[in-house]
Design a protein around this motif. Structure first.
Motif, mmCIF file in Angstrom:
data_model
loop_
_atom_site.group_PDB
_atom_site.id
_atom_site.type_symbol
_atom_site.label_atom_id
_atom_site.label_comp_id
_atom_site.label_asym_id
_atom_site.label_seq_id
_atom_site.Cartn_x
_atom_site.Cartn_y
_atom_site.Cartn_z
ATOM 1 N N UNK A 103 0.828 -1.220 0.000
ATOM 2 C CA UNK A 103 0.000 0.000 0.000
ATOM 3 C C UNK A 103 0.858 1.264 0.000
ATOM 4 N N UNK A 104 1.986 1.224 0.689
ATOM 5 C CA UNK A 104 2.908 2.362 0.664
ATOM 6 C C UNK A 104 3.510 2.547 -0.731
ATOM 7 N N UNK A 105 3.746 1.448 -1.435
ATOM 8 C CA UNK A 105 4.259 1.533 -2.816
ATOM 9 C C UNK A 105 3.231 2.191 -3.733
ATOM 10 N N UNK A 142 9.536 6.650 0.889
ATOM 11 C CA UNK A 142 10.513 5.575 0.764
ATOM 12 C C UNK A 142 11.262 5.346 2.082
ATOM 13 N N UNK A 143 11.716 6.431 2.699
ATOM 14 C CA UNK A 143 12.428 6.292 3.982
ATOM 15 C C UNK A 143 11.539 5.698 5.058
ATOM 16 N N UNK A 144 10.293 6.136 5.099
ATOM 17 C CA UNK A 144 9.372 5.559 6.077
ATOM 18 C C UNK A 144 9.190 4.066 5.814
ATOM 19 N N UNK A 145 9.033 3.680 4.550
ATOM 20 C CA UNK A 145 8.869 2.261 4.202
ATOM 21 C C UNK A 145 10.083 1.446 4.622
ATOM 22 N N UNK A 160 1.748 5.824 11.157
ATOM 23 C CA UNK A 160 2.461 6.492 10.067
ATOM 24 C C UNK A 160 2.128 5.891 8.707
ATOM 25 N N UNK A 161 1.999 4.567 8.657
ATOM 26 C CA UNK A 161 1.610 3.913 7.402
ATOM 27 C C UNK A 161 0.250 4.409 6.939
#
Length: 186
Positions: A103-105, A142-145, A160-161
């Protein structure tokens, strides 16, 4: 405010337009700070999670924009509802790590393809600034992922996600509304 405007125009020998800009900045800062204070009081029992989400949201919105409300009360109401969901509901919904990364992608792609969505009062960015804002937003995601992949699941990482996911969805909705509801123009 008129007295203040007249005083700064005279004291600093600035134009009417420059004085209006100063007043706009003061009003905007006062408005935003008062909303943060009100929400801080409302979320005082979850103040650390609220502050985490608020700071994270400020970074994302600074570089990618989103929905804009043009009255204080509608903005406050929307902000309270948005933050309530991010502080009280979504941190309790934990998805498997692979699903969060997936989902982050998707959020990464949405933010890159759509952002930034500016207020109607902002002029369009030059291409160079547009790409800079997109790159910063995507770097944050990206950094969070990456951190999510390394650090074990906890309430802040889950929150955060969801912040990123909801941000990208509201960015998509804001872009569709800005285009008059036509999804094929995005």
């Amino acid at each position: 405010m008129n007295n203040f405007k007249a005083n700064i125009k005279q004291k600093y020998n600035i134009s009417n337009y420059q004085a209006e800009q100063i007043i706009f900045v003061i009003k905007s800062l006062g408005s935003e700070l008062s909303k943060m204070l009100i929400m801080g009081i409302l979320f005082r029992n979850e103040i650390l999670l609220f502050l985490f989400q608020l700071i994270f949201m400020c970074f994302l919105r600074s570089f990618s924009g989103g929905f804009h409300f043009y009255s204080y009360w509608s903005c406050l109401l929307a902000s309270v509802l948005y933050m309530s969901s991010l502080v009280f509901i979504f941190p309790n919904i934990t998805l498997p790590l692979y699903m969060q990364i997936f989902l982050l992608s998707i959020s990464f792609c949405i933010c890159y393809l759509i952002g930034p969505v500016l207020s109607k009062y902002r002029i369009n960015f030059p291409k160079k600034q547009l790409y800079f804002c997109r790159n910063v937003t995507c770097s944050i995601i990206f950094l969070f992922s990456l951190i999510l992949y390394i650090i074990p699941q906890n309430r802040y990482m889950v929150a955060g996600s969801w912040m990123i996911i909801l941000h990208s969805l509201q960015l998509l909705a804001a872009k569709i509304l800005a285009k008059g509801g036509r999804i094929n123009d995005i």
